[in-house]
Design a protein around this motif. Structure first.
Motif, PDB file in Angstrom:
ATOM      1  N   PRO A 273      31.372-134.394  54.565  1.00 13.73           N
ATOM      2  CA  PRO A 273      30.385-133.533  54.513  1.00 13.73           C
ATOM      3  C   PRO A 273      30.265-132.771  53.128  1.00 13.73           C
ATOM      4  N   ASN A 274      29.358-132.222  52.671  1.00  9.25           N
ATOM      5  CA  ASN A 274      29.411-131.748  51.193  1.00  9.25           C
ATOM      6  C   ASN A 274      28.163-130.749  51.070  1.00  9.25           C
ATOM      7  N   GLY A 275      28.605-129.546  50.543  1.00  9.48           N
ATOM      8  CA  GLY A 275      27.509-128.558  50.278  1.00  9.48           C
ATOM      9  C   GLY A 275      26.430-128.965  49.261  1.00  9.48           C
ATOM     10  N   LYS A 276      25.171-128.811  49.639  1.00  4.73           N
ATOM     11  CA  LYS A 276      24.031-129.161  48.692  1.00  4.73           C
ATOM     12  C   LYS A 276      24.107-128.028  47.562  1.00  4.73           C
ATOM     13  N   LEU A 277      24.078-128.845  46.329  1.00  6.04           N
ATOM     14  CA  LEU A 277      23.845-128.361  45.056  1.00  6.04           C
ATOM     15  C   LEU A 277      22.507-128.000  44.682  1.00  6.04           C
ATOM     16  N   VAL A 278      22.000-126.567  44.309  1.00  3.38           N
ATOM     17  CA  VAL A 278      20.689-126.155  43.965  1.00  3.38           C
ATOM     18  C   VAL A 278      20.857-125.630  42.866  1.00  3.38           C
ATOM     19  N   LEU A 279      19.844-125.906  41.955  1.00  2.00           N
ATOM     20  CA  LEU A 279      19.612-125.629  40.517  1.00  2.00           C
ATOM     21  C   LEU A 279      18.030-124.753  40.534  1.00  2.00           C
ATOM     22  N   ARG A 280      17.345-124.942  41.357  1.00  4.23           N
ATOM     23  CA  ARG A 280      16.034-124.611  41.055  1.00  4.23           C
ATOM     24  C   ARG A 280      15.211-124.166  42.510  1.00  4.23           C
ATOM     25  N   CYS A 281      14.405-123.405  42.280  1.00  4.96           N
ATOM     26  CA  CYS A 281      13.518-123.124  43.510  1.00  4.96           C
ATOM     27  C   CYS A 281      12.462-124.474  43.795  1.00  4.96           C
ATOM     28  N   SER A 282      12.342-124.759  45.211  1.00  6.66           N
ATOM     29  CA  SER A 282      11.289-125.559  45.549  1.00  6.66           C
ATOM     30  C   SER A 282      10.130-125.395  46.025  1.00  6.66           C
ATOM     31  N   ARG A 283      10.002-124.066  46.152  1.00  5.85           N
ATOM     32  CA  ARG A 283       8.533-123.565  46.912  1.00  5.85           C
ATOM     33  C   ARG A 283       7.672-123.456  45.446  1.00  5.85           C
ATOM     34  N   PRO A 284       6.546-123.889  45.709  1.00 11.07           N
ATOM     35  CA  PRO A 284       5.494-123.924  44.526  1.00 11.07           C
ATOM     36  C   PRO A 284       5.200-122.449  44.023  1.00 11.07           C
ATOM     37  N   ASN A 285       5.205-122.409  42.816  1.00 11.75           N
ATOM     38  CA  ASN A 285       5.107-121.049  41.991  1.00 11.75           C
ATOM     39  C   ASN A 285       5.994-119.908  42.384  1.00 11.75           C
ATOM     40  N   ARG A 396      32.665-128.226  46.991  1.00 12.76           N
ATOM     41  CA  ARG A 396      31.789-128.622  47.786  1.00 12.76           C
ATOM     42  C   ARG A 396      32.169-129.221  49.470  1.00 12.76           C
ATOM     43  N   GLN A 397      33.193-129.684  49.353  1.00 15.53           N
ATOM     44  CA  GLN A 397      33.615-130.312  50.790  1.00 15.53           C
ATOM     45  C   GLN A 397      34.521-129.113  51.507  1.00 15.53           C
ATOM     46  N   GLU A 398      35.009-128.236  50.705  1.00 17.44           N
ATOM     47  CA  GLU A 398      35.712-127.186  51.526  1.00 17.44           C
ATOM     48  C   GLU A 398      34.508-126.133  51.916  1.00 17.44           C
ATOM     49  N   ILE A 399      33.580-125.931  51.094  1.00 16.77           N
ATOM     50  CA  ILE A 399      32.407-125.064  51.671  1.00 16.77           C
ATOM     51  C   ILE A 399      31.859-125.589  52.855  1.00 16.77           C
ATOM     52  N   ALA A 400      31.708-126.793  52.995  1.00 21.26           N
ATOM     53  CA  ALA A 400      30.907-127.624  54.191  1.00 21.26           C
ATOM     54  C   ALA A 400      32.016-127.556  55.356  1.00 21.26           C
ATOM     55  N   ARG A 401      33.220-127.267  55.163  1.00 21.82           N
ATOM     56  CA  ARG A 401      34.149-127.369  56.186  1.00 21.82           C
ATOM     57  C   ARG A 401      33.940-125.959  57.120  1.00 21.82           C
ATOM     58  N   HIS A 402      33.374-125.074  56.258  1.00 23.55           N
ATOM     59  CA  HIS A 402      33.592-123.876  56.888  1.00 23.55           C
ATOM     60  C   HIS A 402      32.124-123.037  57.205  1.00 23.55           C
ATOM     61  N   ILE A 403      31.257-123.369  56.447  1.00 20.01           N
ATOM     62  CA  ILE A 403      29.969-123.110  56.649  1.00 20.01           C
ATOM     63  C   ILE A 403      28.758-124.465  56.943  1.00 20.01           C
ATOM     64  N   PRO A 404      28.345-124.136  57.975  1.00 19.70           N
ATOM     65  CA  PRO A 404      27.031-125.151  58.345  1.00 19.70           C
ATOM     66  C   PRO A 404      25.988-125.333  57.356  1.00 19.70           C
ATOM     67  N   ASN A 405      25.633-126.570  56.651  1.00 16.92           N
ATOM     68  CA  ASN A 405      24.527-127.065  55.921  1.00 16.92           C
ATOM     69  C   ASN A 405      24.809-125.846  54.778  1.00 16.92           C
ATOM     70  N   PRO A 406      25.901-125.669  54.044  1.00 23.13           N
ATOM     71  CA  PRO A 406      25.595-124.746  53.011  1.00 23.13           C
ATOM     72  C   PRO A 406      24.924-124.846  51.674  1.00 23.13           C
ATOM     73  N   SER A 407      24.375-123.975  51.022  1.00 25.42           N
ATOM     74  CA  SER A 407      23.808-124.128  49.595  1.00 25.42           C
ATOM     75  C   SER A 407      24.420-123.736  48.523  1.00 25.42           C
ATOM     76  N   ILE A 408      25.084-124.521  47.747  1.00 22.26           N
ATOM     77  CA  ILE A 408      25.914-123.991  46.483  1.00 22.26           C
ATOM     78  C   ILE A 408      24.832-123.826  45.231  1.00 22.26           C
ATOM     79  N   VAL A 409      24.867-122.595  45.050  1.00 20.79           N
ATOM     80  CA  VAL A 409      23.609-121.926  44.201  1.00 20.79           C
ATOM     81  C   VAL A 409      23.976-121.911  42.678  1.00 20.79           C
TER      82      VAL A 409
END
Length: 486
Positions: A273-285, A396-409
């Motif tokens: 399991p791996n935390g999701k890496l986020v670099l930008r917003c996905s919601r329009p505008n 990313r792996q350790e974050i996912a060990r402790h936090i469900p579905n984490p976002s790494i921002v």
């Protein structure tokens, strides 16, 4: 005295091309547009039995076998030789990229069920990433690269017979055990990559015993969670020792070796399991400010500006600041929560976590943060900003060990307060912000460490509004169903 925790955006893996070009002597930089005849388009008619896709055999110091740029970033020292490149890392942010294209998205759909094969020598204490282009397949737009997914190289090493393991050492699953203070090369886990008969290999930072001779990695492309219609490069980074690594061959192959005594009965481990890496917003505008810790004396001024402008932001908070009663940070962030702002993790003591020699130390930063958030603020969070923006597979792996579905921002807009705020030209913070927004960035990083940055905050906000964006919290700009309504 309260310690200052400063995030240096210069150390982010995914940097503008000018930054990625550092450390390259007389080379083009990694998103340079090249007039090459190589056609990077492929169709699904290619059969699985087709020859390997050879990416790089390092015969040319500036270009790979596909005809596109390869090179280092973040001042990584490299030495080229006939058919190899030797990397001498000193920092986990340092990286070596080999590109699939320089100006367009490269489709790897025909190979999505195959394996990345790497022949190397030296340390296996690093991460391997596949990097995805941005939505526009345009290197002049932010962010570039668009996103990445990483795996820990040592999990996928084929061990020769001399390093063979007893069959009893195979685990039936990839559950984690509870050993403490072990080196991250072995990982605190039981996986099909095996433990040695004598227990886990223990190394000390900078004094790792490195196996001699060439070794191989086989990594399923399916273990990289990216859009394979928009590949831009494969990279090597996240080094957590100073031991060199020599790369000889990078390719994609249809099969892995059959288990045998000669290869230590190799079996490909499962994807962790791996935390999701986020670099930008996905919601329009949408646009979001991620504000990292600062100096306590400026906190009320920040609160007043946000109130006057009528916007909500996300604060990434270092746990140690909450523990310091002289900072008054606990009361400040409680008030910000009441006002509707988001408060999220930023580690416990703000180290560059990927450089920590053990998984136990990475875990401690995460666990201590979670604990102080519960005790002082009464909240949980699934959002985390890595100190200095430094992120690779272990974190990313350790974050996912402790936090469900984490976002790494991380971010796609950099105020560059770390660079300009305390200089004779602080207005360059405005220039950096405007430039990033113009290039399509919509998720910002800033701090409230310097009065000049805080003084520019209203201008940042008004510029975003005038550009037609709606400013909101990061969880809202990502469309998180658990976020409060706008």
């Amino acid at each position: 005295m309260h310690l200052l925790f400063i995030c240096s955006a210069a150390l982010l893996l995914f940097l503008p091309a000018s930054a990625l070009s550092r450390g390259i002597v007389d080379h083009g930089h990694w998103n340079e547009l090249r007039d090459l005849t190589h056609n990077a388009s492929h169709d699904d008619s290619q059969a699985k039995s087709s020859p390997p896709l050879v990416i790089d055999t390092f015969k040319n110091p500036t270009r790979n076998d596909l005809g596109f740029w390869h090179g280092s970033g973040e001042n990584l020292t490299v030495r080229h030789g006939p058919g190899y490149v030797r990397l001498f890392p000193t920092d986990p942010d340092q990286n070596f990229h080999t590109q699939f294209d320089s100006n367009a998205c490269y489709s790897m759909i025909p190979w999505r069920n195959e394996y990345l094969h790497v022949i190397f020598e030296g340390t296996d204490q690093y991460s391997v990433s596949f990097n995805q282009h941005n939505d526009e397949c345009n290197p002049k737009r932010r962010p570039f690269p668009g996103i990445a997914d990483s795996v820990q190289a040592e999990r996928y090493v084929v061990h020769p017979a001399s390093e063979a393991f007893a069959e009893d050492d195979f685990a039936e699953d990839d559950n984690w055990d509870c050993a403490d203070n072990v080196h991250a090369d072995a990982g605190r886990k039981k996986h099909k990559h095996r433990k040695s008969k004598g227990g886990r290999r223990k190394h000390s930072q900078g004094n790792t015993k490195i196996p001699t001779g060439r070794r191989e990695l086989y990594i399923p492309l399916a273990h990289f969670d990216i859009d394979f219609n928009r590949v831009v490069s494969v990279s090597f980074h996240g080094f957590y020792t100073h031991e060199p690594v020599t790369l000889y061959h990078v390719e994609v192959v249809p099969d892995v070796p059959m288990p045998s005594p000669e290869n230590g009965h190799y079996r490909v481990p499962r994807k962790l399991p791996n935390g999701k890496l986020v670099l930008r917003c996905s919601r329009p505008n949408s646009f979001a400010f991620g504000i990292d810790d600062g100096q306590p004396q400026y906190s009320q001024q920040v609160m007043r500006i946000l109130d006057e402008e009528g916007v909500r932001v996300t604060f990434f908070v270092v746990g140690a600041g909450l523990r310091d009663p002289t900072s008054n940070f606990t009361e400040f962030y409680k008030e910000m929560l009441k006002k509707g702002h988001q408060v999220a993790f930023h580690s416990n003591t703000h180290p560059k976590m990927e450089s920590l020699p053990t998984l136990a130390e990475i875990d401690d930063e995460i666990i201590q943060s979670m604990q102080i958030f519960r005790e002082q603020l009464g909240i949980e969070s699934s959002y985390f900003r890595p100190p200095f923006g430094t992120v690779a597979s272990r974190l990313r792996q350790e974050i996912a060990r402790h936090i469900p579905n984490p976002s790494i921002v991380n971010w796609s807009v950099d105020v560059e307060d770390w660079l300009w705020a305390d200089t004779s030209t602080p207005e360059k913070q405005l220039e950096a912000f405007f430039r990033s927004v113009e290039k399509g960035g919509n998720l910002a990083v800033m701090h409230y460490l310097h009065p000049t940055t805080i003084g520019y905050l209203p201008e940042f906000i008004r510029h975003v509004k005038s550009a037609g964006y709606q400013i909101m919290r990061i969880d809202q700009c990502l469309g998180d169903v658990s976020a409060p309504p706008l």
